[in-house]
Every structure is written in C-alpha cells, then in structure tokens.
Design a protein around this motif. Sequence first.
Motif, PDB file in Angstrom:
ATOM      1  N   LYS A 322       5.195   4.051 -13.686  1.00 25.90           N
ATOM      2  CA  LYS A 322       5.663   3.315 -12.503  1.00 25.90           C
ATOM      3  C   LYS A 322       5.657   4.197 -11.268  1.00 25.90           C
ATOM      4  O   LYS A 322       5.316   3.744 -10.169  1.00 25.90           O
ATOM      5  CB  LYS A 322       7.076   2.776 -12.765  1.00 25.90           C
ATOM      6  CG  LYS A 322       7.123   1.660 -13.795  1.00 25.90           C
ATOM      7  CD  LYS A 322       8.544   1.162 -14.002  1.00 25.90           C
ATOM      8  CE  LYS A 322       8.594   0.016 -14.998  1.00 25.90           C
ATOM      9  NZ  LYS A 322       9.995  -0.459 -15.224  1.00 25.90           N
ATOM     10  N   GLN A 323       6.024   5.439 -11.453  1.00 28.84           N
ATOM     11  CA  GLN A 323       6.022   6.357 -10.316  1.00 28.84           C
ATOM     12  C   GLN A 323       4.606   6.591  -9.809  1.00 28.84           C
ATOM     13  O   GLN A 323       4.366   6.630  -8.594  1.00 28.84           O
ATOM     14  CB  GLN A 323       6.662   7.677 -10.731  1.00 28.84           C
ATOM     15  CG  GLN A 323       6.916   8.622  -9.563  1.00 28.84           C
ATOM     16  CD  GLN A 323       7.552   9.914 -10.008  1.00 28.84           C
ATOM     17  OE1 GLN A 323       7.035  10.588 -10.893  1.00 28.84           O
ATOM     18  NE2 GLN A 323       8.670  10.273  -9.402  1.00 28.84           N
ATOM     19  N   LEU A 324       3.660   6.730 -10.721  1.00 26.40           N
ATOM     20  CA  LEU A 324       2.262   6.900 -10.315  1.00 26.40           C
ATOM     21  C   LEU A 324       1.761   5.669  -9.578  1.00 26.40           C
ATOM     22  O   LEU A 324       1.073   5.784  -8.547  1.00 26.40           O
ATOM     23  CB  LEU A 324       1.392   7.183 -11.533  1.00 26.40           C
ATOM     24  CG  LEU A 324      -0.121   7.271 -11.272  1.00 26.40           C
ATOM     25  CD1 LEU A 324      -0.432   8.374 -10.270  1.00 26.40           C
ATOM     26  CD2 LEU A 324      -0.892   7.492 -12.574  1.00 26.40           C
ATOM     27  N   ASP A 325       2.077   4.469 -10.086  1.00 23.73           N
ATOM     28  CA  ASP A 325       1.655   3.238  -9.406  1.00 23.73           C
ATOM     29  C   ASP A 325       2.234   3.169  -7.997  1.00 23.73           C
ATOM     30  O   ASP A 325       1.550   2.730  -7.061  1.00 23.73           O
ATOM     31  CB  ASP A 325       2.091   2.014 -10.216  1.00 23.73           C
ATOM     32  CG  ASP A 325       1.287   1.853 -11.501  1.00 23.73           C
ATOM     33  OD1 ASP A 325       0.156   2.371 -11.548  1.00 23.73           O
ATOM     34  OD2 ASP A 325       1.803   1.232 -12.456  1.00 23.73           O
ATOM     35  N   ARG A 326       3.476   3.604  -7.824  1.00 23.49           N
ATOM     36  CA  ARG A 326       4.076   3.603  -6.486  1.00 23.49           C
ATOM     37  C   ARG A 326       3.358   4.588  -5.558  1.00 23.49           C
ATOM     38  O   ARG A 326       3.124   4.283  -4.385  1.00 23.49           O
ATOM     39  CB  ARG A 326       5.567   3.950  -6.575  1.00 23.49           C
ATOM     40  CG  ARG A 326       6.437   2.819  -7.104  1.00 23.49           C
ATOM     41  CD  ARG A 326       7.905   3.099  -6.864  1.00 23.49           C
ATOM     42  NE  ARG A 326       8.379   4.243  -7.631  1.00 23.49           N
ATOM     43  CZ  ARG A 326       8.922   4.167  -8.841  1.00 23.49           C
ATOM     44  NH1 ARG A 326       9.041   2.985  -9.433  1.00 23.49           N
ATOM     45  NH2 ARG A 326       9.339   5.240  -9.468  1.00 23.49           N
ATOM     46  N   ARG A 327       3.003   5.748  -6.091  1.00 26.90           N
ATOM     47  CA  ARG A 327       2.296   6.727  -5.265  1.00 26.90           C
ATOM     48  C   ARG A 327       0.912   6.224  -4.881  1.00 26.90           C
ATOM     49  O   ARG A 327       0.454   6.424  -3.746  1.00 26.90           O
ATOM     50  CB  ARG A 327       2.194   8.067  -6.003  1.00 26.90           C
ATOM     51  CG  ARG A 327       3.526   8.742  -6.269  1.00 26.90           C
ATOM     52  CD  ARG A 327       3.358  10.240  -6.480  1.00 26.90           C
ATOM     53  NE  ARG A 327       2.313  10.583  -7.415  1.00 26.90           N
ATOM     54  CZ  ARG A 327       2.468  10.703  -8.728  1.00 26.90           C
ATOM     55  NH1 ARG A 327       3.677  10.485  -9.260  1.00 26.90           N
ATOM     56  NH2 ARG A 327       1.455  11.037  -9.511  1.00 26.90           N
ATOM     57  N   LEU A 328       0.229   5.581  -5.821  1.00 30.43           N
ATOM     58  CA  LEU A 328      -1.095   5.026  -5.516  1.00 30.43           C
ATOM     59  C   LEU A 328      -1.006   3.952  -4.438  1.00 30.43           C
ATOM     60  O   LEU A 328      -1.824   3.918  -3.505  1.00 30.43           O
ATOM     61  CB  LEU A 328      -1.719   4.439  -6.791  1.00 30.43           C
ATOM     62  CG  LEU A 328      -2.237   5.449  -7.823  1.00 30.43           C
ATOM     63  CD1 LEU A 328      -2.532   4.753  -9.139  1.00 30.43           C
ATOM     64  CD2 LEU A 328      -3.488   6.161  -7.303  1.00 30.43           C
ATOM     65  N   GLN A 329      -0.011   3.059  -4.550  1.00 27.60           N
ATOM     66  CA  GLN A 329       0.156   2.006  -3.573  1.00 27.60           C
ATOM     67  C   GLN A 329       0.491   2.577  -2.201  1.00 27.60           C
ATOM     68  O   GLN A 329      -0.037   2.123  -1.178  1.00 27.60           O
ATOM     69  CB  GLN A 329       1.251   1.042  -4.038  1.00 27.60           C
ATOM     70  CG  GLN A 329       1.478  -0.137  -3.113  1.00 27.60           C
ATOM     71  CD  GLN A 329       0.253  -1.014  -2.946  1.00 27.60           C
ATOM     72  OE1 GLN A 329      -0.562  -1.131  -3.861  1.00 27.60           O
ATOM     73  NE2 GLN A 329       0.104  -1.602  -1.772  1.00 27.60           N
ATOM     74  N   LYS A 330       1.354   3.563  -2.189  1.00 26.90           N
ATOM     75  CA  LYS A 330       1.741   4.175  -0.921  1.00 26.90           C
ATOM     76  C   LYS A 330       0.559   4.881  -0.276  1.00 26.90           C
ATOM     77  O   LYS A 330       0.364   4.808   0.948  1.00 26.90           O
ATOM     78  CB  LYS A 330       2.877   5.167  -1.147  1.00 26.90           C
ATOM     79  CG  LYS A 330       3.546   5.641   0.131  1.00 26.90           C
ATOM     80  CD  LYS A 330       4.799   6.438  -0.191  1.00 26.90           C
ATOM     81  CE  LYS A 330       5.520   6.845   1.100  1.00 26.90           C
ATOM     82  NZ  LYS A 330       6.763   7.608   0.801  1.00 26.90           N
ATOM     83  N   ALA A 331      -0.254   5.546  -1.089  1.00 27.99           N
ATOM     84  CA  ALA A 331      -1.439   6.217  -0.557  1.00 27.99           C
ATOM     85  C   ALA A 331      -2.414   5.211   0.040  1.00 27.99           C
ATOM     86  O   ALA A 331      -2.970   5.437   1.122  1.00 27.99           O
ATOM     87  CB  ALA A 331      -2.113   7.030  -1.657  1.00 27.99           C
ATOM     88  N   LYS A 332      -2.617   4.082  -0.643  1.00 30.32           N
ATOM     89  CA  LYS A 332      -3.525   3.061  -0.113  1.00 30.32           C
ATOM     90  C   LYS A 332      -3.029   2.516   1.213  1.00 30.32           C
ATOM     91  O   LYS A 332      -3.812   2.297   2.151  1.00 30.32           O
ATOM     92  CB  LYS A 332      -3.673   1.921  -1.132  1.00 30.32           C
ATOM     93  CG  LYS A 332      -4.515   2.269  -2.349  1.00 30.32           C
ATOM     94  CD  LYS A 332      -4.778   1.047  -3.214  1.00 30.32           C
ATOM     95  CE  LYS A 332      -5.654   0.045  -2.495  1.00 30.32           C
ATOM     96  NZ  LYS A 332      -5.998  -1.112  -3.359  1.00 30.32           N
TER      97      LYS A 332
END
Length: 577
Positions: A322-332
């Motif tokens: 979940k933390q990785l998904d949040r970082r990916l979304q924030k980066a996008k």
Amino acid sequence: MSNHFPQIHRVERVDDLPVLLATLKTLQVAEILDRHFASGHCWKGDLTFGEVACVWLAFITSQGDHRLSGVQPWAEANLHTLSACLGKTVRPLDFQDDRLADMLAHLALDGPWEDFEVDLNQHTVRVYDLDPTLFRIDTTTANSYVEVLSELGYFQFGHSKDRDDQPQIKVALATLDPLGMPMSTFVVPGNCADDPLYVPEIKKVQRAFTQTGKTFVGDCKAAALATRAYLADTKDYYLCPLSETHLPAENRRALVVPVWEGRQTLQGVFRPAAVEGEAAELVAEGFSLDVPLEAEVDGRKVEWTERRWVVRSLAYALAQHKQLDRRLQKAKEQLARLDEHRQGKKRLTAEEMRAEAEEVVKKQRVQGMLDARVRTTTHERTIRAYRGKPERVVKEQEHRLEVWRREEEIEQAKREMGWRVYATNQRTLNLAGVVWGYRGQNRLEDNWSRLKGQPLGLTPMYLQQEGRIVGLVLLLSLALRLLTVLEWTARKKLGENEETLKGLYPGQAGRQTKSPSAELLLRALEGISLVVVEMGGQVSVRVTALTALQQKLLDLWGLPADLYLRLAIHFHEPPGI
C-alpha cells in the motif's frame, strides 16, 4: 456549637494510594532500598529512605507528575491516609524538595543501584512465581532543555526520533516477559551508540538470574556480532532481526529467489480462529538455514551455529504494498504537474523537465518502476506583417512528459516486500516461536510511552543537575515496575477465571475487557475519600464505601478486602486536629 453535631475536620482524596503503597510493600521496595541506601545521620523523622521513596512513587504514579516541588503539599493534604498506610507518623517535611533531590543523587550511584536491582528482581520473581527465561532489551532517548556541560556529561546531542535540536540522555531497559516488567535500567550519555549498550544490560540480568538458557530478544541494534557472540559464549540465547548492515540486500534477495522459483518450500504460522468453525488465519511463512559463525569474546575465539529464519509477514508485506502504491500515485501526480502551463509560470526546457522528473522519481523512491520520457514536437507558426515588419514563419517547440508504469518491475518489487531475516542460536525454536516471540517487542514500546509520556512523564525534565536526572530515570523505572505488576496481576487473574471487566471506560458502561491497562484500573479507584469527623468529643475516621467494581479490583490484585476500611483507625492525635 453543640458537640452533638458532627464537625468535619479533614477530607482527603484517598483514590488509589492504599493500593499503590500495598503493592510496593508486597514488592518490598522500601525494605530493599533501605538495605542498599542508608538514610544518613542527618536524616530526621520516622520514615526511612525507602518509605519516603515509596510515598514519592505513589505520588508520581497517582498524579502523573515527577516534579519535586509538588510532593510536600500533596503529602500534607494526605497525612492521615499516608500515616494509616505506613503505620507511622508522617510529616510534610519528610518530602521537602531538597531531601528528594539528595535522594535522587544517591540513587544515581552505580554500585548500590545495581545491587538493589538484583535484590529486587530475585524477590519479585519469588513472590509472583515468575519464569525468568525470556527478556527483551531496547533503548530510547529523553530530551531536555539543559545545556551541554562538557564532553563527558550525560546530556549530549545525538540522533533522536524526538528532537535532534536538544541534548539528550540515552536509556537502556531490560524487561521480563510476559509482564514487560523492567529488570534493569541503564542511563548513558545521549551520543552513545546503541550497539555497545546491550552486553552490559545482559550481564546485569545474568547476575540476577544465574541459570543458563535465557533468551534475549532485541531489535536489529542487538544483532551486533559481539552481542551475539557473548550470548552464545555464556550459554544464553538471542533472537533479533538482521539489518542490511549484517546482511546486505543482495544477499537477502538471493535467499528468497529459490522461493520464487518454487525450489524452496515454506512453513506457515497461523493465528487461531476467533470464532469456532472459522479457518485459522495465515500470518507469516518462512524457512530456515544454519550458518556457522565465529568471533572473539575477551580475547578468545568463540564458534557457534546460528539459525536464520527467512520470514515473510503477510501484514507487513500488505502495508509495504500500500505504501508503494501511494508513492507511485504521488509521483504520477507530481510528474503530471510538470506539464501544466500556468500563467506566469516559466515553461521548462526539455533538459529541465527531464531533471525535474528524475528528482521526483528519486524522491518517491520509485526508480525503475516509472518511465518518464520527454517528447518534443515542433510546429510552425505564421506571424503576420505588422508596422513595416514582413510576414514570417517561426518554429516553436513543445515539450510533453509521457509517464507509464513498468508493471513487471512493480510486481517484482512487491514480491520482495515483507521479508525479514531473524537470527537465533536457539535452534530448537520453531518458526511460530520466532514470529510470536519477536512480535512481543511492542511491550517495550508501551513501556517507553509510559516512561516518557503519561502517566510517568519523564519528558520534559525540569531538573538541571545531571546526577539528579539519572536518579529520576531510575526512580521512574520503579514506578514502571509498579504499573506493570498491577496490570499483569489483574490480567492474569481475569484469564484464570475466564472473566472480563466492565465499567472501566468512561461513557461506555457496558464495554468489557479481559486485558485492562494499569491506567484504567487505577482510574476506577478515583472518588474514594476519607473524612475525619468529631462528634460528641470523639474523633473518628470514615471512608467512602467501595463500589462493586472497586471491590473486584482488590480481589484481582490479591489485596485484602478491608484495605480501605483499615484507614478508619483512631489516632491519639489525629493529623489536622
């Protein structure tokens, strides 16, 4: 005024004081303190060093305040209760702040305190029939506004989770499972490394409990090779996770590759179903391998075999996903804003946009999982003739950032998450023992919360002299023991009787619990009062009747049912009359 009408001379809030002092008496804290800390020839009053310390501990635990200045007025307001509990005449001057400060300085002396802890530990284990085989060790820091006095002082600047801009001391604590009771407390300068603190704490525990075969559980800071070698040499055991310092990420990844390729089978750890008939919940899975090790201990070569458990926690892995998904979304989202054309905002060149994109990906730690490419398009624009200038055609470039996910790399990153490697020299310990044994480390976090926050409130520290501050930390560790005993004995009795308690939670009268905290239990004793009444020339003492819940608590703690009624005794010269 007629003597036939009652006159109230004194009202005292008793609350939890009799319980706290009775528990300290069971632990023999006063008696053992007096064996190791002499009162001195200038000491005045009937109370001994240990008895004053116990009253002070009751004040700290009951009031949530460690300031010295508040003890004397509080004692003056509770003279009858204190005198009845101790069976001695209590004076407010017994708790004058200068005396308390001197007591802290005495507690800070290394030799007597260590001997006291050994004595107290052995008595506690006997009284409560504890099994001293599993211990947990950890460190924390406590900040203060005091100035750094010298390079050799306790207060130094160092790495802290709380405040790096304030000097701090470092506290090491060894606790006994399953209580979480402190067995040893050690205070060192705030700039000390954590690794060297574990062996001294282990030695203090070993001095109190000489039998071999004890297990010490610690975090990755306890995994220093010197610490593991010392425990292996002394025939005790360790359990701790290995950080990347001890086991680099490449080596860790190599261990789990056979799992992905289907060449390594995994054992499972299951949590029993809460409801009969439901399936047990898989919480972790892993496998083990043995590694021969050698190191020097006191100039001697020590060899032993370490078992390493490679474990994947499902909850840990899910949280990391979940933390990785949040970082990916924030980066996008941040990358998308690089394309925005706003009035007054400078348009980025291709190189600037590429550099900004790389910085975003690096900041969000998603390198290799997002591709960001700058696409440049060129188009011609005709500018009409104007004021003598001929019509002309200009070429303009437009830069767009294209971003797409690399799904294969993302899945690979998620597959590597949730894995930890635990090291132990106790090769009879199975996977379930490793998982549940280490997960109990949160008990130490509870201790730090109590010690540094409520109810003991070590920080902020108001004292200025370092010796007194060290003594205060040691005194608060005794208060922590007191809270631990009260909590553990109540929970143990509830478990044996298969009972629950209700009425502890404000506003939730029907809410039940089988594992109440010490704070909730003591709060349930609030409102018990003592009244000194004179009627017809006779002075008597009355105590508020206990509720059913309060009577139940006395039973859970194994205290006399008439503990509070004993306060209703007659003095020849009652305090305050």
